[in-house]
Write a protein that holds these residues in place. Sequence first.
Motif, PDB file in Angstrom:
ATOM      1  N   LYS A  16      25.910  62.060  47.114  1.00 34.81           N
ATOM      2  CA  LYS A  16      26.643  61.497  45.987  1.00 34.81           C
ATOM      3  C   LYS A  16      28.122  61.865  46.034  1.00 34.81           C
ATOM      4  CE  LYS A  16      24.739  65.324  43.311  1.00 34.81           C
ATOM      5  NZ  LYS A  16      23.779  65.664  42.241  1.00 34.81           N
ATOM      6  N   ASN A  17      28.460  62.876  46.813  1.00 34.84           N
ATOM      7  CA  ASN A  17      29.866  63.263  46.970  1.00 34.84           C
ATOM      8  C   ASN A  17      30.459  62.759  48.280  1.00 34.84           C
ATOM      9  OD1 ASN A  17      29.789  64.680  44.575  1.00 34.84           O
ATOM     10  ND2 ASN A  17      29.163  66.573  45.550  1.00 34.84           N
ATOM     11  N   ASN A  18      29.724  61.917  48.992  1.00 32.51           N
ATOM     12  CA  ASN A  18      30.164  61.390  50.286  1.00 32.51           C
ATOM     13  C   ASN A  18      30.437  62.501  51.291  1.00 32.51           C
ATOM     14  OD1 ASN A  18      30.104  58.642  49.449  1.00 32.51           O
ATOM     15  ND2 ASN A  18      32.088  58.929  48.415  1.00 32.51           N
ATOM     16  N   LYS A  19      29.648  63.547  51.217  1.00 33.43           N
ATOM     17  CA  LYS A  19      29.733  64.641  52.166  1.00 33.43           C
ATOM     18  C   LYS A  19      28.409  64.768  52.900  1.00 33.43           C
ATOM     19  CE  LYS A  19      33.211  67.560  49.915  1.00 33.43           C
ATOM     20  NZ  LYS A  19      34.119  67.630  51.067  1.00 33.43           N
ATOM     21  N   SER A  20      28.428  65.540  53.956  1.00 35.37           N
ATOM     22  CA  SER A  20      27.206  65.798  54.700  1.00 35.37           C
ATOM     23  C   SER A  20      27.283  67.191  55.297  1.00 35.37           C
ATOM     24  CB  SER A  20      27.011  64.750  55.815  1.00 35.37           C
ATOM     25  OG  SER A  20      28.071  64.819  56.745  1.00 35.37           O
TER      26      SER A  20
ATOM     27  N   GLN B 182      28.385  67.006  38.183  1.00 35.58           N
ATOM     28  CA  GLN B 182      28.224  66.173  39.369  1.00 35.58           C
ATOM     29  C   GLN B 182      29.053  66.717  40.520  1.00 35.58           C
ATOM     30  OE1 GLN B 182      26.222  63.594  39.730  1.00 35.58           O
ATOM     31  NE2 GLN B 182      25.419  63.857  37.657  1.00 35.58           N
ATOM     32  N   GLY B 183      28.400  66.975  41.650  1.00 33.43           N
ATOM     33  CA  GLY B 183      29.112  67.333  42.872  1.00 33.43           C
ATOM     34  C   GLY B 183      29.721  68.702  42.874  1.00 33.43           C
ATOM     35  N   TYR B 184      29.178  69.634  42.095  1.00 33.24           N
ATOM     36  CA  TYR B 184      29.747  70.988  42.109  1.00 33.24           C
ATOM     37  C   TYR B 184      29.555  71.620  43.484  1.00 33.24           C
ATOM     38  CZ  TYR B 184      30.532  75.853  41.359  1.00 33.24           C
ATOM     39  OH  TYR B 184      30.991  77.130  41.485  1.00 33.24           O
TER      40      TYR B 184
END
Length: 794
Positions: free
Chosen positions: A280-284, A28-30
């Motif tokens: 899902k990682n709260n990034k953009s 998740q989130g790699y």
Amino acid sequence: MILLKINIICLLLLALSDTNTSYLLEDQGYNPYTHGALLFQNVRPRGYPDPRKDNKDVGQGLHPTGILEKHSGIRLGSPEGQRGTKGSDKGLRSDVVSSLGSVLKGHWSNLGSKTGTQDSKVPTNIGPWDLLLFVMRADLYLPSRNRTIVKNEQCVEDVKAIYEPQTDEQWSVAFQMIDSWGKVPDGLFGGNTLAPGAFDECVSLRLGTNATISKAGGYKGKYCTLHLQNGAKNVNLTEVGIPGLMVSGYPSFYSFYGTCIPSSCTRDDLLISLNVALAKNNKSVGSVQCQTDEPQPVEYTPGLIFMICLLSLFGTLLLVGAAVDTWIDFTGKGEMRQGPLKYLLAFSLTTNLQKMFNINTAENKEAITCLYGMRVLSMTWVVWCHQYSISLFIDGDKLSYVDVFNGHWLTQIILNGYPSVDSFFFMSGLLVAYGVLREKKRTGKINLFVFYVHRYIRLAVPILILCGFLATFSEYLAYGPFASFAKGPYSLRDACQKYWWRDAFFISNFYINEGTPVLCLDVCWYTAVDFQLFLIAPLILFPFLWGEWFQADRRKLNKVGMVWLGVVVFFSTFIPGIITGLDKLPPTSIMSSPDQEKGFKYIKEVYQATHCRAQPYLAGMVLGILFRSDSKRKLKLETWQVILGWLLATATGLAVVFGMYDYNQFNQYPGYNWADSIFYGSLHRLAWGLALAWVVFACHYGYGGAVNGFLSHPSWQPLSRLTYCMFLVALPLQTILFLYCFFYPSHFSHLDKVLQTVGVLFISGIGAVLLSLCSEAPVMSLEKFLLRRDKVKS
């Protein structure tokens, strides 16, 4: 070379060969930039013997191809690896691709059967080596195959063909595309934060022929640069071990990487897909910029059209002027030079080049010849320091700064290279005082209108032409992974279109915004300060220029003038000391300072403030007054006085440059010492100006020895005439060469920086010649006709 290629491919196949080894990857989130350390924990190539469990191959002298046979059963040259056309010059490449395909085809088919047309989690039995980054997190590199996310049908089909290639050509293109991606960079823990990938490999990629690329099933590679939003404009490299060292002025490279996608996919297709994958990682995604190998279309804006017409006009005038000049020389009609043709001849290419590169060996007691070499060396010092600052962006081993700079005294020449600019202030003050007093003696008066107009057009015309060129042409000079920076919000183009007037009207030093570009030419803060000091120069020289109004004795006036100068010097020394002490600012700009806010405040309130930069200018003016008052006689000094003067000047100069040694130590910053900040901050510029004053004084009056022989050598003369234009051209050129045309991280070393600086100086010299031919040279000639100087009084 062929053996080298074979060995590399063998090692790659070895890394991809099939076993049941599992890897500790965070599904998740790699992200190769935030989780890059995972690649160094319990990870080894698939199929490679684990030295902790199986050491049968260790020490056996087994060739890589032998290990490959043993663990994967694949041979180069076996039927599985001989699918190339017999006799074809692509045989080796076909063998390699086919062998690689036979290893990976099962993995890819397995992935496709598990994922279908939906983006899914990565199987845990896939190794994290270069090409297999695809199966770890392809959603960070390709548009989604999910039609509810990407509405572009052709893009979805082309991406699906990368996941599930059917033909040998599709396999080959898929391998090349993934190979061109920017992956977790080598030397991550050495400070390499750049992963641009292989730009040329991507844009040269083709599926199908040129005739079928525009049709369904065919495409070319489209290279995209991705910037993951991290919520900060600046990246503190404390994260990679360099406390306080900031990468400012451009979006952070720390989360930039390159990818390659089918040309059928648009920038928006990739942007939307990445934001879904990163949600899902709260990034953009902060930005996505894409390009292919198609020539950038030229947008003929009014500004571009104007600059094309202006430069064409200059080119025509240069050539026509040269033709007329040659014709006059050939016919012997020299009197025509005094008629209307003189305005055209001011642009003569041949005459101006002759003046530019003329070397005058005749003795001239009025000329301060040591300034030739001093001017060139100071400009070289500035460019050299700027080249090191560019290293913050382009070098792949930033942590080596600590080892290279810490504990080495000589590196202070770079880390504390700010006196190079003070050298220009000193020379400017010297020449202004020397020139205006000579004009006063020659004509008996000073025409302030001519005084100011001459200075303005001398400095402003090259700035205006260069700003116009960068505002319109700079984006077309960029090529490579970061070419999009040439037309972004931080670009030369954007800054010059918005802020050219700040440079042209010499008010640039009033604008600073903590890393955000607010100038077209960053070096023009200097020209602004210099011009503002020039504006008040007549006031400073008032007792020497208009003292006769008071009908006082000349000697008394000179004494009054020196007292007045002393008062001005005192306040120019007192004010920066008070500002530094009250605001608890650093003594100068410190490279390793952990306090950004103080650093920016220092630049705004001291470094670029006219009243705080006047000391070397005033030191130059005092020397200029001394030269004019004793122009007809040579001051005689005793031998001990000359030796003492050189010892004091040398010690003072060394103290200024190396005095910040304890402060410029990465990871060892001692903090601001109040006494050090006030003492060094208030006196070091005056001290540097006085040290230079002795050098020029000694050289001018015959006490310079070898130093004067070096600085006054006639070979400096052509370059010294070009230093102003080179000063303007060099930094934009460094931006274009080492940012807009940047491809791969480079190795950091002093030798590398010297070589880069020499290259920049050479190209800047060519640019300076062209800029001078269009601005300085004709302006100086036209000024003689339009701003007529007063004749010598009888």
